[in-house]
Motif scaffolding. Structure first.
Motif, PDB file in Angstrom:
ATOM      1  N   UNK A  15      -5.845  -3.327   2.452  1.00 23.35           N
ATOM      2  CA  UNK A  15      -6.223  -2.609   1.410  1.00 23.35           C
ATOM      3  C   UNK A  15      -7.188  -1.263   1.452  1.00 23.35           C
ATOM      4  N   UNK A  29      -0.629  -9.971  -4.124  1.00 26.45           N
ATOM      5  CA  UNK A  29       0.630 -10.547  -4.355  1.00 26.45           C
ATOM      6  C   UNK A  29       1.595 -10.405  -3.337  1.00 26.45           C
ATOM      7  N   UNK A  62       0.798  -1.059  -0.041  1.00 27.92           N
ATOM      8  CA  UNK A  62       0.000  -0.056  -0.070  1.00 27.92           C
ATOM      9  C   UNK A  62       0.844   1.154   0.080  1.00 27.92           C
ATOM     10  N   UNK A  97      -4.515 -13.570   1.674  1.00 27.93           N
ATOM     11  CA  UNK A  97      -5.677 -12.762   0.875  1.00 27.93           C
ATOM     12  C   UNK A  97      -6.540 -11.916   1.545  1.00 27.93           C
ATOM     13  N   UNK A 152       2.069   2.217  -3.392  1.00 31.03           N
ATOM     14  CA  UNK A 152       1.179   2.814  -4.253  1.00 31.03           C
ATOM     15  C   UNK A 152       0.913   1.622  -5.306  1.00 31.03           C
ATOM     16  N   UNK A 153       1.039   0.223  -4.900  1.00 32.01           N
ATOM     17  CA  UNK A 153       0.690  -0.893  -5.920  1.00 32.01           C
ATOM     18  C   UNK A 153      -0.891  -0.915  -5.859  1.00 32.01           C
ATOM     19  N   UNK A 154      -1.332  -1.444  -6.918  1.00 34.11           N
ATOM     20  CA  UNK A 154      -2.944  -1.591  -7.063  1.00 34.11           C
ATOM     21  C   UNK A 154      -3.432  -3.008  -6.127  1.00 34.11           C
ATOM     22  N   UNK A 155      -4.732  -3.059  -6.235  1.00 26.95           N
ATOM     23  CA  UNK A 155      -5.293  -4.299  -5.330  1.00 26.95           C
ATOM     24  C   UNK A 155      -4.700  -5.406  -5.510  1.00 26.95           C
ATOM     25  N   UNK A 156      -4.400  -5.794  -6.852  1.00 25.34           N
ATOM     26  CA  UNK A 156      -3.782  -6.947  -7.087  1.00 25.34           C
ATOM     27  C   UNK A 156      -2.207  -7.050  -6.475  1.00 25.34           C
ATOM     28  N   UNK A 157      -1.508  -6.089  -6.748  1.00 22.52           N
ATOM     29  CA  UNK A 157      -0.132  -6.203  -6.293  1.00 22.52           C
ATOM     30  C   UNK A 157      -0.145  -6.132  -4.819  1.00 22.52           C
TER      31      UNK A 157
END
Lengths: 206, 206, 206
Positions: free
Chosen positions: A78, A36, A25, A71, A28-33
């Motif tokens: 997130x 992962x 977070x 997850x 600044x990765x997106x939800x998928x990142x």
């Protein structure tokens, strides 16, 4: 006993996943990142251990609950990262507990697969710190577990207690409890008092 | 003969560990981080090879002497890094010797596990350069073995000689000696004369 | 049918290798570094999958054609990088096709090795995105596949279709075709319309 181990194992997975998601977070990765990095932080250490001892497919893939828990932690972070950040101190304690549990479980598994106590100690340590290394490499920074206060040393202590009990024929479950307590205790004291290992004096560049 | 191979193998392990420890000291890692980088540089190539050919547990974990030698190199570098820095030229020569030995040993092992000569050549090269790649990734920099003077090319040459001898039915030990000499010789000349491969001309950014 | 799969597989390998070689040329690596990044981008995902399911040696090492095709792409990029750069749009389409194919092939292989549909879905996704992750880690940057428009999500969709068909007993080849189309279609639309997943709101640093 086995049920208790599973509960602790999943709790450790959850907390390690929180550490991965928090980093994702901030980067600044997106939800998928974020997912992962959650999974990478939670299961990389165990997967590396299982591949090295030849236990394929790795437990973290064979049992869906590990990745599901990881997850879940990712999604929670997130959407409520502000809350997680405020909980940083409790999270650090849970993280120490996860480290302790992964180290002693990893050592036991390696011993059960016939590795030497020396190798099992190292694999136990790797089970504990591998997730943190994978998490940091994925965002291209030097792993903090190589720098944090006695982090890997605590994992090594916990693993070593379990391996030593195996060598001397002491009963396994008490040894695992003792190893986990030793790991957790050392890490807790190191955080509280800022203990750390020495750094080498670097020669002047010519 | 086998004893001689072991001695060279451990010597190569020691020298590769020195390269990892030296980098860790320069990056201001603590004693534990220095040991991790020593071990990573010394045994990652062999561990990757063993996992890829299905030889689990990897030799570097099954035989405690490899990691013990790597840790010895790490401790020595930690306390006497100024001395090690001054020995940089001899260390570079030992490193070339370690590269040569790891490449030919890795190729032989892959052939013994039934891999094709093509795959064995690549695995031999990976045995030689894998440690340097892991070492550099752990401190988040582009691996120098992808940039240094004919480093990986020399490993490829040594591995190729062994694989070629296997295809043509020539005796194994002389081929390993020839491959190691070819690798060492090419790397030595490349260091001495600054030989390197061409770099592509990059198109102008629009 | 099998011949067609092989052709697509090698085409996907070629295109992934192009992406690795292009990055290596931009980073000013020498010819050898370009070849290493070509191969890493083309085969890392499949190798990781094969190691995790215990299929050693990995297909990419057992069959020389994969690495030969990857090296061919590397050499082509090295000498004609200006041409490859101008073809960026077609390459992005081929890349989406390679992603789709690797995802569904990886899922099928994991199912054939007896993994659960959940694990097979994740391994299929990893087959698709693993090469891009290895490529970016080797030049020490955060993997773009963790940030690009629905890249890994598309791989997950394609893998999920195949695993779902397996669970419900639907025929395999049509399911693979449907999964590949779904993956390709989603990725194509995401590129064209700039679709992306949300990014978390980061709390203010205290």
């Amino acid at each position: 006993m086995s049920f208790l181990l599973l509960v602790f194992d999943l709790l450790g997975t959850f907390v390690f996943a929180l550490s991965g998601a928090t980093l994702a977070v901030r980067q600044r990765l997106d939800l998928f990142g974020v997912l992962v990095l959650s999974c990478a932080a939670a299961v990389s250490g165990g997967i590396a251990r299982d591949v090295l001892i030849g236990a394929q497919p790795p437990a973290a893939l064979a049992d869906w609950r590990y990745l599901a828990v990881a997850m879940l932690a990712g999604v929670a972070t997130f959407y409520w990262s502000a809350v997680i950040e405020r909980l940083r101190n409790p999270v650090q304690l849970f993280d120490a507990a996860g480290l302790a549990l992964f180290a002693v479980l990893g050592t036991s598994k390696a011993l059960a697969f016939g590795l030497s106590p020396f190798a099992a100690t190292l694999l136990g340590m790797m089970s504990g710190i591998g997730g943190g290394i994978a998490r940091d490499l994925l965002v291209a920074r030097t792993p903090v577990v190589l720098q944090a206060e006695l982090y890997a040393v605590a994992a090594l202590l916990g693993s070593g207690v379990v391996a030593l009990a195996h060598v001397t024929g002491l009963p396994q479950y008490p040894a695992m409890a003792a190893g986990a307590l030793a790991c957790f205790g050392l890490r807790y004291m190191a955080i509280r008092h800022g203990w750390h290992l020495p750094v080498a004096r670097v020669p002047e560049e010519p």
